[in-house]
Design an enzyme around this catalytic site. Sequence first.
Site, PDB file in Angstrom:
ATOM      1  N   ASP A 133       0.862  -1.179   0.000  1.00 28.80           N
ATOM      2  CA  ASP A 133       0.000   0.000   0.000  1.00 28.80           C
ATOM      3  C   ASP A 133       0.900   1.231   0.000  1.00 28.80           C
ATOM      4  OD1 ASP A 133      -1.711   2.210   0.996  1.00 28.80           O
ATOM      5  OD2 ASP A 133      -3.190   0.621   1.245  1.00 28.80           O
ATOM      6  N   ILE A 134       0.571   2.183  -0.844  1.00 23.06           N
ATOM      7  CA  ILE A 134       1.418   3.360  -1.020  1.00 23.06           C
ATOM      8  C   ILE A 134       1.277   4.344   0.161  1.00 23.06           C
ATOM      9  CG2 ILE A 134      -0.147   4.872  -2.329  1.00 23.06           C
ATOM     10  CD1 ILE A 134       3.413   4.003  -3.391  1.00 23.06           C
ATOM     11  N   HIS A 173      -9.984  -5.727  -2.823  1.00 22.36           N
ATOM     12  CA  HIS A 173      -8.629  -5.906  -2.282  1.00 22.36           C
ATOM     13  C   HIS A 173      -8.707  -6.203  -0.797  1.00 22.36           C
ATOM     14  CE1 HIS A 173      -9.617  -1.588  -2.209  1.00 22.36           C
ATOM     15  NE2 HIS A 173      -8.927  -1.511  -1.084  1.00 22.36           N
ATOM     16  N   HIS A 188      -6.574  -5.840   2.710  1.00 20.77           N
ATOM     17  CA  HIS A 188      -5.442  -5.196   3.377  1.00 20.77           C
ATOM     18  C   HIS A 188      -4.824  -6.197   4.347  1.00 20.77           C
ATOM     19  CE1 HIS A 188      -6.433  -0.803   2.581  1.00 20.77           C
ATOM     20  NE2 HIS A 188      -7.624  -1.330   2.350  1.00 20.77           N
TER      21      HIS A 188
HETATM   22  P1  AMP Z   1      -9.876   1.278   0.359  1.00 19.07           P
HETATM   23  O1  AMP Z   1     -10.470   1.242  -1.038  1.00 19.07           O
HETATM   24  O2  AMP Z   1     -10.666   2.164   1.269  1.00 19.07           O
HETATM   25  O3  AMP Z   1      -9.642  -0.093   0.917  1.00 19.07           O
HETATM   26  O4  AMP Z   1      -8.449   1.984   0.242  1.00 19.07           O
HETATM   27  C1  AMP Z   1      -7.628   1.811  -0.884  1.00 19.07           C
HETATM   28  C2  AMP Z   1      -6.195   1.638  -0.465  1.00 19.07           C
HETATM   29  O5  AMP Z   1      -5.418   1.603  -1.649  1.00 19.07           O
HETATM   30  C3  AMP Z   1      -5.625   2.785   0.403  1.00 19.07           C
HETATM   31  O6  AMP Z   1      -5.036   2.238   1.564  1.00 19.07           O
HETATM   32  C4  AMP Z   1      -4.604   3.452  -0.516  1.00 19.07           C
HETATM   33  O7  AMP Z   1      -3.475   3.949   0.183  1.00 19.07           O
HETATM   34  C5  AMP Z   1      -4.239   2.334  -1.449  1.00 19.07           C
HETATM   35  N1  AMP Z   1      -3.771   2.775  -2.770  1.00 19.07           N
HETATM   36  C6  AMP Z   1      -4.389   3.636  -3.598  1.00 19.07           C
HETATM   37  N2  AMP Z   1      -3.687   3.794  -4.729  1.00 19.07           N
HETATM   38  C7  AMP Z   1      -2.590   3.004  -4.602  1.00 19.07           C
HETATM   39  C8  AMP Z   1      -1.467   2.724  -5.436  1.00 19.07           C
HETATM   40  N3  AMP Z   1      -1.308   3.301  -6.646  1.00 19.07           N
HETATM   41  N4  AMP Z   1      -0.531   1.848  -4.993  1.00 19.07           N
HETATM   42  C9  AMP Z   1      -0.659   1.263  -3.789  1.00 19.07           C
HETATM   43  N5  AMP Z   1      -1.697   1.484  -2.950  1.00 19.07           N
HETATM   44  C10 AMP Z   1      -2.654   2.348  -3.347  1.00 19.07           C
END
Ligand code: AMP
Length: 130
Positions: free
Chosen positions: A29-30, A93, A95
Amino acid sequence: MATIFTRIVQGEIPCYKIAEDDNFLAFLDINPLQEGHTLVIPKKEVNYIFDIEDDLHAGLWNFAKKVAKALEKVIPCQRIGVTVIGLEVPHAHIHLIPLKTMFDMDFKRSKLTFTPEEFKSIADRIAKLV
Ligand code: AMP
């Protein structure tokens, strides 16, 4: 329009990759809550995790388990916390978050920052053990 995660799968956007096979991809996660905070996705774009067909859904969790086992060897923690939110990115996704305490999974906490070199080093160390 393709989700940002589909664009990662297609190689249009870079990621700090941990593992992949034909159907699944794991990457850092970024905006991590903890060092090693990892996302595990199906390559097929499905918005809501419980809309994924059964075999792929089971496969996603099995893939996440393998990644979690590697993660817990690399990042000092009590165990790997798991959550599914999906309110930000409409591409299913999981986490995986290394936990020392339950507060380590509080999404209201400020996120950690790492340099690209640090992200790459974290991903590489985990990837070696998947
Ligand atoms: P959620 O949809 O609420 O589960 O959150 C989406 C997650 O994706 C967040 O924790 C972001 O930090 C992560 N995220 C969004 N864009 C990217 C990316 N390009 N690379 C890695 N993680 C990402």
